[in-house]
Design a protein around this motif. Structure first.
Motif, PDB file in Angstrom:
ATOM      1  N   VAL A  23      49.411  46.433  33.488  1.00 43.58           N
ATOM      2  CA  VAL A  23      48.802  45.995  32.230  1.00 43.58           C
ATOM      3  C   VAL A  23      47.753  44.906  32.447  1.00 43.58           C
ATOM      4  O   VAL A  23      46.620  45.022  31.993  1.00 43.58           O
ATOM      5  CB  VAL A  23      49.886  45.507  31.250  1.00 43.58           C
ATOM      6  N   GLN A  24      48.104  43.825  33.156  1.00 44.36           N
ATOM      7  CA  GLN A  24      47.211  42.667  33.243  1.00 44.36           C
ATOM      8  C   GLN A  24      47.554  41.826  34.471  1.00 44.36           C
ATOM      9  O   GLN A  24      48.501  42.092  35.187  1.00 44.36           O
ATOM     10  CB  GLN A  24      47.346  41.813  31.977  1.00 44.36           C
ATOM     11  N   ARG A  25      46.718  40.783  34.720  1.00 38.81           N
ATOM     12  CA  ARG A  25      46.926  39.799  35.781  1.00 38.81           C
ATOM     13  C   ARG A  25      46.883  40.417  37.176  1.00 38.81           C
ATOM     14  O   ARG A  25      47.860  40.384  37.912  1.00 38.81           O
ATOM     15  CB  ARG A  25      48.241  39.041  35.582  1.00 38.81           C
ATOM     16  N   MET A  26      45.723  40.889  37.567  1.00 38.75           N
ATOM     17  CA  MET A  26      45.572  41.505  38.893  1.00 38.75           C
ATOM     18  C   MET A  26      44.448  40.850  39.696  1.00 38.75           C
ATOM     19  O   MET A  26      43.597  41.551  40.237  1.00 38.75           O
ATOM     20  CB  MET A  26      45.312  43.008  38.718  1.00 38.75           C
ATOM     21  N   PRO A  27      44.405  39.519  39.791  1.00 41.27           N
ATOM     22  CA  PRO A  27      45.368  38.517  39.324  1.00 41.27           C
ATOM     23  C   PRO A  27      44.868  37.773  38.081  1.00 41.27           C
ATOM     24  O   PRO A  27      43.767  37.999  37.607  1.00 41.27           O
ATOM     25  CB  PRO A  27      45.422  37.563  40.512  1.00 41.27           C
ATOM     26  N   ARG A  28      45.708  36.803  37.605  1.00 43.16           N
ATOM     27  CA  ARG A  28      45.296  35.793  36.644  1.00 43.16           C
ATOM     28  C   ARG A  28      45.246  34.477  37.396  1.00 43.16           C
ATOM     29  O   ARG A  28      46.227  34.067  38.008  1.00 43.16           O
ATOM     30  CB  ARG A  28      46.281  35.672  35.490  1.00 43.16           C
ATOM     31  N   CYS A  29      44.104  33.783  37.369  1.00 40.44           N
ATOM     32  CA  CYS A  29      43.841  32.659  38.263  1.00 40.44           C
ATOM     33  C   CYS A  29      43.619  31.355  37.487  1.00 40.44           C
ATOM     34  O   CYS A  29      43.066  31.365  36.388  1.00 40.44           O
ATOM     35  CB  CYS A  29      42.590  32.941  39.099  1.00 40.44           C
ATOM     36  N   ARG A  30      43.996  30.250  38.129  1.00 44.43           N
ATOM     37  CA  ARG A  30      43.711  28.927  37.585  1.00 44.43           C
ATOM     38  C   ARG A  30      43.209  27.998  38.702  1.00 44.43           C
ATOM     39  O   ARG A  30      43.764  27.990  39.803  1.00 44.43           O
ATOM     40  CB  ARG A  30      44.966  28.300  36.968  1.00 44.43           C
ATOM     41  N   HIS A  31      42.194  27.230  38.405  1.00 44.17           N
ATOM     42  CA  HIS A  31      41.730  26.084  39.189  1.00 44.17           C
ATOM     43  C   HIS A  31      41.131  26.419  40.561  1.00 44.17           C
ATOM     44  O   HIS A  31      40.085  25.901  40.907  1.00 44.17           O
ATOM     45  CB  HIS A  31      42.862  25.075  39.409  1.00 44.17           C
ATOM     46  N   GLY A  32      41.778  27.223  41.381  1.00 43.24           N
ATOM     47  CA  GLY A  32      41.431  27.334  42.794  1.00 43.24           C
ATOM     48  C   GLY A  32      40.320  28.316  43.100  1.00 43.24           C
ATOM     49  O   GLY A  32      39.480  28.647  42.257  1.00 43.24           O
ATOM     50  N   TYR A  33      40.330  28.805  44.359  1.00 40.99           N
ATOM     51  CA  TYR A  33      39.312  29.741  44.851  1.00 40.99           C
ATOM     52  C   TYR A  33      40.006  31.034  45.242  1.00 40.99           C
ATOM     53  O   TYR A  33      40.949  31.025  46.048  1.00 40.99           O
ATOM     54  CB  TYR A  33      38.589  29.148  46.059  1.00 40.99           C
ATOM     55  N   PHE A  34      39.516  32.155  44.704  1.00 38.02           N
ATOM     56  CA  PHE A  34      40.203  33.427  44.856  1.00 38.02           C
ATOM     57  C   PHE A  34      39.207  34.490  45.318  1.00 38.02           C
ATOM     58  O   PHE A  34      38.215  34.754  44.631  1.00 38.02           O
ATOM     59  CB  PHE A  34      40.864  33.828  43.535  1.00 38.02           C
ATOM     60  N   HIS A  35      39.492  35.071  46.473  1.00 34.97           N
ATOM     61  CA  HIS A  35      38.629  36.110  47.030  1.00 34.97           C
ATOM     62  C   HIS A  35      39.319  37.447  46.820  1.00 34.97           C
ATOM     63  O   HIS A  35      40.368  37.726  47.416  1.00 34.97           O
ATOM     64  CB  HIS A  35      38.390  35.858  48.519  1.00 34.97           C
ATOM     65  N   VAL A  36      38.739  38.276  45.962  1.00 32.29           N
ATOM     66  CA  VAL A  36      39.302  39.577  45.602  1.00 32.29           C
ATOM     67  C   VAL A  36      38.411  40.626  46.240  1.00 32.29           C
ATOM     68  O   VAL A  36      37.284  40.866  45.784  1.00 32.29           O
ATOM     69  CB  VAL A  36      39.369  39.736  44.069  1.00 32.29           C
ATOM     70  N   VAL A  37      38.903  41.293  47.307  1.00 29.84           N
ATOM     71  CA  VAL A  37      38.003  42.065  48.142  1.00 29.84           C
ATOM     72  C   VAL A  37      38.581  43.424  48.530  1.00 29.84           C
ATOM     73  O   VAL A  37      39.723  43.515  48.985  1.00 29.84           O
ATOM     74  CB  VAL A  37      37.609  41.245  49.401  1.00 29.84           C
ATOM     75  N   ASN A  38      37.799  44.477  48.305  1.00 31.28           N
ATOM     76  CA  ASN A  38      38.130  45.842  48.733  1.00 31.28           C
ATOM     77  C   ASN A  38      39.489  46.320  48.233  1.00 31.28           C
ATOM     78  O   ASN A  38      40.259  46.945  48.963  1.00 31.28           O
ATOM     79  CB  ASN A  38      38.071  45.954  50.254  1.00 31.28           C
ATOM     80  N   ASN A  39      39.788  46.028  46.972  1.00 33.26           N
ATOM     81  CA  ASN A  39      40.990  46.551  46.331  1.00 33.26           C
ATOM     82  C   ASN A  39      40.639  47.775  45.493  1.00 33.26           C
ATOM     83  O   ASN A  39      39.498  47.953  45.064  1.00 33.26           O
ATOM     84  CB  ASN A  39      41.619  45.486  45.420  1.00 33.26           C
ATOM     85  N   ASP A  40      41.638  48.617  45.239  1.00 35.05           N
ATOM     86  CA  ASP A  40      41.454  49.805  44.414  1.00 35.05           C
ATOM     87  C   ASP A  40      42.213  49.624  43.108  1.00 35.05           C
ATOM     88  O   ASP A  40      43.449  49.517  43.114  1.00 35.05           O
ATOM     89  CB  ASP A  40      41.962  51.043  45.158  1.00 35.05           C
ATOM     90  N   TYR A  41      41.494  49.550  42.022  1.00 29.58           N
ATOM     91  CA  TYR A  41      42.080  49.395  40.693  1.00 29.58           C
ATOM     92  C   TYR A  41      41.993  50.744  39.987  1.00 29.58           C
ATOM     93  O   TYR A  41      40.926  51.146  39.534  1.00 29.58           O
ATOM     94  CB  TYR A  41      41.324  48.341  39.882  1.00 29.58           C
ATOM     95  N   THR A  42      43.120  51.430  39.888  1.00 32.66           N
ATOM     96  CA  THR A  42      43.106  52.750  39.255  1.00 32.66           C
ATOM     97  C   THR A  42      43.763  52.749  37.880  1.00 32.66           C
ATOM     98  O   THR A  42      43.836  53.793  37.252  1.00 32.66           O
ATOM     99  CB  THR A  42      43.806  53.784  40.157  1.00 32.66           C
ATOM    100  N   SER A  43      44.213  51.576  37.443  1.00 39.26           N
ATOM    101  CA  SER A  43      44.827  51.520  36.113  1.00 39.26           C
ATOM    102  C   SER A  43      44.952  50.076  35.656  1.00 39.26           C
ATOM    103  O   SER A  43      45.271  49.189  36.447  1.00 39.26           O
ATOM    104  CB  SER A  43      46.220  52.171  36.150  1.00 39.26           C
ATOM    105  N   TRP A  44      44.653  49.819  34.382  1.00 36.79           N
ATOM    106  CA  TRP A  44      45.050  48.579  33.729  1.00 36.79           C
ATOM    107  C   TRP A  44      45.128  48.825  32.235  1.00 36.79           C
ATOM    108  O   TRP A  44      44.460  49.703  31.700  1.00 36.79           O
ATOM    109  CB  TRP A  44      44.108  47.419  34.052  1.00 36.79           C
ATOM    110  N   GLY A  45      45.991  48.061  31.568  1.00 33.70           N
ATOM    111  CA  GLY A  45      46.159  48.232  30.140  1.00 33.70           C
ATOM    112  C   GLY A  45      45.291  47.297  29.330  1.00 33.70           C
ATOM    113  O   GLY A  45      44.637  47.706  28.370  1.00 33.70           O
TER     114      GLY A  45
END
Length: 411
Positions: free
Chosen positions: A285-307
């Motif tokens: 559904v959600q939070r793929m991810p949900r982030c606060r404050h820091g540094y987040f590297h989201v790289v080469n992931n496959d998202y085939t579904s979210w609500g």
């Protein structure tokens, strides 16, 4: 959540069992074979896409897999896995420099764990590389409090932590969790739980996360299959940093990943997390991810579904999305990948969120902001690893989740 300093009566534990220890024949779960078969069918064998992953274990462009999966003697070189990490958690050595410990007993006692159980292994003070002597389902009675310098390595067996409490990495360092099925986790607590051979303390209620990283550092979670937990699948909060979450397969869950405790918890400004090569699959559904404050590297992931949305955040996190594949749902109102939470537009427009080389399918779109809105701008922190082309995401993530590894064969 913190462990109390109250010292209660000590227990004398025998020495760590040798790698050649024999297995026990009577699991605690009434029918573990049936549970293993059912969950494997639902999670790990959900499509031809995953079955093909076993056939293409070399030359995938996935630097983690290409580091170790081509070795037919992986079982004799297990601890080499620790040298294959990437991203912010790449220095997590786990139990690389310690002995092998073989889990032979699927039972659990939160205060007086028996030698041969998983809990007995993870609470030891010395580095240990923990493996499993056979397929098993482990129903934990309370949170599994993992001591520093531990690897939980499920390769070569079908290992499920399910139906009870799950894994907590609290104020410890150098943890590797690899090749485990984690699902149907429940809240626990208001009970005594042992965290070392010479201490146990009172634990308040837990959230029911699959893996909870609380003030932890140098943590690597790789090739795990996670689904259907009471709270998050993987949460990292309270100053956790140097974390890599890679090659995991996540399905059938609402709030997938929370990275950052709260908008007011400023210590999470130092958080650095790499989310790479994961498959975010059906029923999320959600939070793929949900982030606060820091540094987040989201790289080469496959998202085939979210609500609702895929990537969200608040409290001005820096999100660097590179080379991902986003397949939007068919609903017109849920095409946006991103969600800027808990702030008016005049504030979130200053947050540094960028999308570089992402593949947007079925109308998906990423709302950039801050420095991320300028393609020529330099990010404040370097990327945690080099992104591959989004056109390669299918092959890079093909083997995401726990693998069916057998001795003397490529995994």
């Amino acid at each position: 959540m913190a462990i109390t300093v109250l010292l209660l009566p000590l227990l004398l534990f025998p020495v760590v069992i040798p790698a050649a220890a024999s297995t026990l024949s009577s699991p605690v779960h009434p029918d573990p074979e049936a549970v293993v078969q059912e969950v494997n069918e639902k999670i790990n064998n959900a499509s031809t896409r995953r079955n093909l992953g076993f056939l293409s274990s070399c030359g995938t462009g996935n630097p983690i897999d290409d580091c170790w999966r081509c070795d037919a003697n992986w079982d004799k070189n297990r601890q080499r896995l620790a040298d294959c990490a990437i991203g912010f958690g790449k220095h997590a050595v786990g139990g690389r420099d310690g002995k092998m410990y073989v889990v032979t007993d699927s039972g659990d006692d939160a205060v007086n764990p028996k030698a041969g159980t998983l809990r007995y292994g993870v609470i030891q003070k010395e580095p240990l590389w923990i493996v499993f002597g056979r397929d098993m389902v482990i129903r934990l009675k309370q949170e599994l409090l993992v001591h520093s310098f531990k690897t939980i390595d499920g390769r070569g067996a079908s290992v499920h932590i399910a139906g009870g409490a799950c894994i907590t990495i609290q104020y410890v360092t150098n943890i590797i969790i690899h090749g485990i099925n984690i699902h149907d986790c429940k809240a626990a607590g208001n009970a005594y739980v042992r965290d070392s051979p010479d201490h146990y303390g009172w634990r308040t209620a837990s959230d029911g996360d699959g893996i909870s990283i609380f003030g932890g550092s140098h943590v690597w979670v790789d090739h795990c299959s996670l689904s259907n937990c009471q709270d998050g699948l993987i949460d990292a909060i309270h100053g956790s940093t140097a974390v890599t979450l890679s090659n995991n397969y996540m399905t059938h869950h609402n709030k997938v990943m929370l990275l950052g405790h709260s908008d007011s918890y400023k210590a999470d400004k130092n958080m650095q997390v790499t989310i790479a090569f994961n498959h975010f699959g059906e029923g999320l559904v959600q939070r793929m991810p949900r982030c606060r404050h820091g540094y987040f590297h989201v790289v080469n992931n496959d998202y085939t579904s979210w609500g609702m949305y895929a990537i969200g955040g608040s409290a001005s996190p820096t999100i660097n999305s590179q080379g991902n594949r986003f397949l939007a749902p068919n609903r017109a109102e849920n095409k946006e990948v991103t969600k800027h939470e808990d702030a008016p537009e005049k504030e979130w427009k200053k947050w540094n969120w960028r999308s570089q080389g992402d593949l947007m399918l079925n109308g998906a779109f990423f709302r950039v902001s801050g420095a991320g809105a300028s393609a020529s701008s330099n990010y404040a922190k370097a990327s945690s690893l080099s992104a591959r082309s989004s056109s390669l995401v299918g092959s890079i993530t093909m083997g995401a989740g726990s693998l069916s590894c057998r001795k003397a064969r490529r995994c």
